[in-house]
Design a protein around this motif. Structure first.
Motif, PDB file in Angstrom:
ATOM      1  N   GLY A  21       0.822  -1.213   0.000  1.00  0.00           N
ATOM      2  CA  GLY A  21       0.000   0.000   0.000  1.00  0.00           C
ATOM      3  C   GLY A  21       0.853   1.258   0.000  1.00  0.00           C
ATOM      4  O   GLY A  21       0.586   2.214  -0.734  1.00  0.00           O
ATOM      5  N   ALA A  22       1.893   1.261   0.844  1.00  0.00           N
ATOM      6  CA  ALA A  22       2.800   2.410   0.872  1.00  0.00           C
ATOM      7  C   ALA A  22       3.549   2.539  -0.450  1.00  0.00           C
ATOM      8  O   ALA A  22       3.779   3.657  -0.940  1.00  0.00           O
ATOM      9  N   ALA A  23       3.913   1.399  -1.040  1.00  0.00           N
ATOM     10  CA  ALA A  23       4.631   1.425  -2.315  1.00  0.00           C
ATOM     11  C   ALA A  23       3.789   2.059  -3.413  1.00  0.00           C
ATOM     12  O   ALA A  23       4.292   2.835  -4.232  1.00  0.00           O
ATOM     13  N   ARG A  24       2.482   1.719  -3.444  1.00  0.00           N
ATOM     14  CA  ARG A  24       1.615   2.323  -4.473  1.00  0.00           C
ATOM     15  C   ARG A  24       1.515   3.838  -4.300  1.00  0.00           C
ATOM     16  O   ARG A  24       1.558   4.585  -5.269  1.00  0.00           O
ATOM     17  N   GLU A  25       1.397   4.333  -3.085  1.00  0.00           N
ATOM     18  CA  GLU A  25       1.279   5.782  -2.849  1.00  0.00           C
ATOM     19  C   GLU A  25       2.552   6.523  -3.252  1.00  0.00           C
ATOM     20  O   GLU A  25       2.495   7.616  -3.830  1.00  0.00           O
ATOM     21  N   LEU A  26       3.685   5.899  -2.968  1.00  0.00           N
ATOM     22  CA  LEU A  26       4.973   6.571  -3.193  1.00  0.00           C
ATOM     23  C   LEU A  26       5.622   6.191  -4.508  1.00  0.00           C
ATOM     24  O   LEU A  26       6.743   6.636  -4.788  1.00  0.00           O
ATOM     25  N   ASP A  27       4.944   5.392  -5.299  1.00  0.00           N
ATOM     26  CA  ASP A  27       5.453   4.975  -6.603  1.00  0.00           C
ATOM     27  C   ASP A  27       6.786   4.238  -6.475  1.00  0.00           C
ATOM     28  O   ASP A  27       7.758   4.517  -7.184  1.00  0.00           O
ATOM     29  N   LEU A  28       6.816   3.289  -5.542  1.00  0.00           N
ATOM     30  CA  LEU A  28       7.983   2.437  -5.334  1.00  0.00           C
ATOM     31  C   LEU A  28       7.549   0.977  -5.436  1.00  0.00           C
ATOM     32  O   LEU A  28       6.345   0.656  -5.410  1.00  0.00           O
ATOM     33  N   SER A  29       8.505   0.086  -5.490  1.00  0.00           N
ATOM     34  CA  SER A  29       8.178  -1.345  -5.468  1.00  0.00           C
ATOM     35  C   SER A  29       8.052  -1.803  -4.017  1.00  0.00           C
ATOM     36  O   SER A  29       8.725  -1.258  -3.128  1.00  0.00           O
ATOM     37  N   ALA A  32      11.365  -2.652  -2.491  1.00  0.00           N
ATOM     38  CA  ALA A  32      12.192  -1.497  -2.153  1.00  0.00           C
ATOM     39  C   ALA A  32      11.763  -0.901  -0.822  1.00  0.00           C
ATOM     40  O   ALA A  32      12.593  -0.520   0.016  1.00  0.00           O
ATOM     41  N   VAL A  33      10.446  -0.847  -0.589  1.00  0.00           N
ATOM     42  CA  VAL A  33       9.946  -0.321   0.678  1.00  0.00           C
ATOM     43  C   VAL A  33      10.374  -1.231   1.830  1.00  0.00           C
ATOM     44  O   VAL A  33      10.823  -0.766   2.886  1.00  0.00           O
ATOM     45  N   SER A  34      10.272  -2.542   1.625  1.00  0.00           N
ATOM     46  CA  SER A  34      10.657  -3.479   2.674  1.00  0.00           C
ATOM     47  C   SER A  34      12.137  -3.352   3.010  1.00  0.00           C
ATOM     48  O   SER A  34      12.521  -3.373   4.191  1.00  0.00           O
ATOM     49  N   ARG A  35      12.976  -3.175   1.982  1.00  0.00           N
ATOM     50  CA  ARG A  35      14.411  -3.028   2.245  1.00  0.00           C
ATOM     51  C   ARG A  35      14.704  -1.749   3.027  1.00  0.00           C
ATOM     52  O   ARG A  35      15.544  -1.738   3.941  1.00  0.00           O
ATOM     53  N   GLN A  36      14.037  -0.669   2.686  1.00  0.00           N
ATOM     54  CA  GLN A  36      14.279   0.601   3.384  1.00  0.00           C
ATOM     55  C   GLN A  36      13.869   0.509   4.858  1.00  0.00           C
ATOM     56  O   GLN A  36      14.586   1.005   5.742  1.00  0.00           O
TER      57      GLN A  36
END
Length: 374
Positions: A21-29, A32-36
């Motif tokens: 859900g966060a990835a869709r809002e921020l235009d990330l995979s 990538a969000v999990s790694r950050q």
């Protein structure tokens, strides 16, 4: 990614309850969000989230961290929104520096209209002829002349064409005579400015080339406005901007000397530190000044001055004119000054609406004796 951005990312993950859900809002995979977030946990040395195949939930440490991150992210969003609003509107305080004489003649009369256009704006105006360090003194923009521009990092936008001419009051010429050549100025009382040394380089250009004279006299000041007032009072000869003396030349309060010479390198500029991301308040002010100066500045639009530079004695006027070197007739307008009349005396031509009263006027400024020349 720096810590502030990681805080924002962490808050978005908690809001959505998942990395996807966060990835869709921020235009990330999602990966990538999990790694950050994993990198953030490693940096803090604690686990912030419980992970499952469908959802993430906060640990105890994660709840404490999330509570503070929420406040920080809210402050960041408020600050961003505030600056964005300011970037779209002319508001706040505009700090402007301008030379004294130009501001009094052509800036102050425009200020009411400018502030009426921008009711959310306040203006801080500093009048000075000295060199101003915009960055060090917190100025947004300065109105300056070409000679004052010595910092190549500044942006200079031309506002108006300006010339400087040699002038004197009829009363001074009646007492001391009229210079016929630039070199004659060395025998006269020339009024000087010390705020900007280049203003005292009286440059003359003709078919023989360019020469610069270092004139002298018994009066110097840091203000062009003070030189102007002293010239009107008959103290001496000055080189002044046309914007300042145009009306006086038309009305005969001043006489232009050596009209074949004019200093053309004195344009008026709006100077500011950087063109990139220029504040709306600065852009609005500079555009406003350009609009009002126009392609032809206001002082050049009026009819040319009728005051003829001192030269051969004019022909005798009709009965309504009086000739003499004494006091002006009632309701009189001085048209020109000359020397070389009968007996070598000096005089002035007055256009009179009434007979001369015969009264003597108070004496002008004290006599200035030119320095002896070897």
């Amino acid at each position: 990614m720096d810590i502030s951005n990681l805080m924002v990312l962490f808050v978005r993950v908690v809001e959505h309850g998942s990395f996807s859900g966060a990835a869709r809002e921020l235009d990330l995979s999602p990966s990538a969000v999990s790694r950050q977030i994993g990198g953030l946990e490693d940096a803090l040395g604690v686990r912030l989230l419980h992970r499952s195949s469908r959802r993430v939930t906060l640990t105890e440490e994660g709840r404490a961290f999330h509570e503070r991150c929420q406040r920080i992210v809210a402050e960041i969003e408020d600050a961003t929104a505030l600056v964005t609003r300011m970037a779209d509107r002319v508001q706040g305080t505009l700090r402007v520096s301008a030379t004294v004489a130009f501001a009094k003649a052509h800036v102050l009369p425009l200020i009411p209209e400018f502030l009426d256009r921008h009711p959310e704006l306040s203006l801080h105006l500093e009048l000075t002829d000295r060199q101003v360090d915009l960055a060090a003194e917190g100025m947004d923009v300065a109105l300056r002349f070409t000679e004052q521009l010595d910092d190549g990092s500044l942006v200079a936008r031309p506002l108006a064409r300006n010339r400087r001419v040699i002038v004197a009051a009829p009363s001074y010429l009646a007492r001391h005579g009229t210079p016929r050549t630039p070199e004659d100025l060395l025998e006269h009382n020339c009024l000087r400015l010390y705020a900007v040394s280049a203003w005292n380089d009286w440059e003359f250009e003709d078919d023989d080339g360019t020469r610069v004279l270092e004139v002298s006299g018994n009066f110097e000041t840091n203000s062009a406005d003070a030189v102007y007032r002293a010239t009107l009072a008959g103290l001496g000869i000055a080189r002044l901007s046309v914007y300042l003396v145009a009306d006086d030349l038309r009305l005969g309060r001043l006489v232009r000397l050596l009209p074949e010479y004019a200093h053309e390198k004195a344009d008026i500029l709006a100077v500011y530190p950087n063109r990139r991301n220029l504040a709306p308040k600065v852009r609005a002010f500079v555009d406003f000044m350009v609009e009002h100066m126009g392609e032809v500045p206001p002082w050049e639009r009026a009819a040319p001055a009728r005051v003829s530079p001192a030269g051969p004695r004019p022909r005798r006027a009709r009965a309504s004119a009086a000739v003499g070197a004494g006091a002006a007739p009632a309701a009189a307008l001085p048209l020109s000054a000359w020397e070389g009349g009968p007996g070598g005396r000096q005089g002035r031509l007055w256009l009179s609406a009434a007979p001369r009263s015969g009264r003597r006027t108070a004496p002008g400024p004290r006599r200035w004796d030119p320095p002896a020349r070897g």
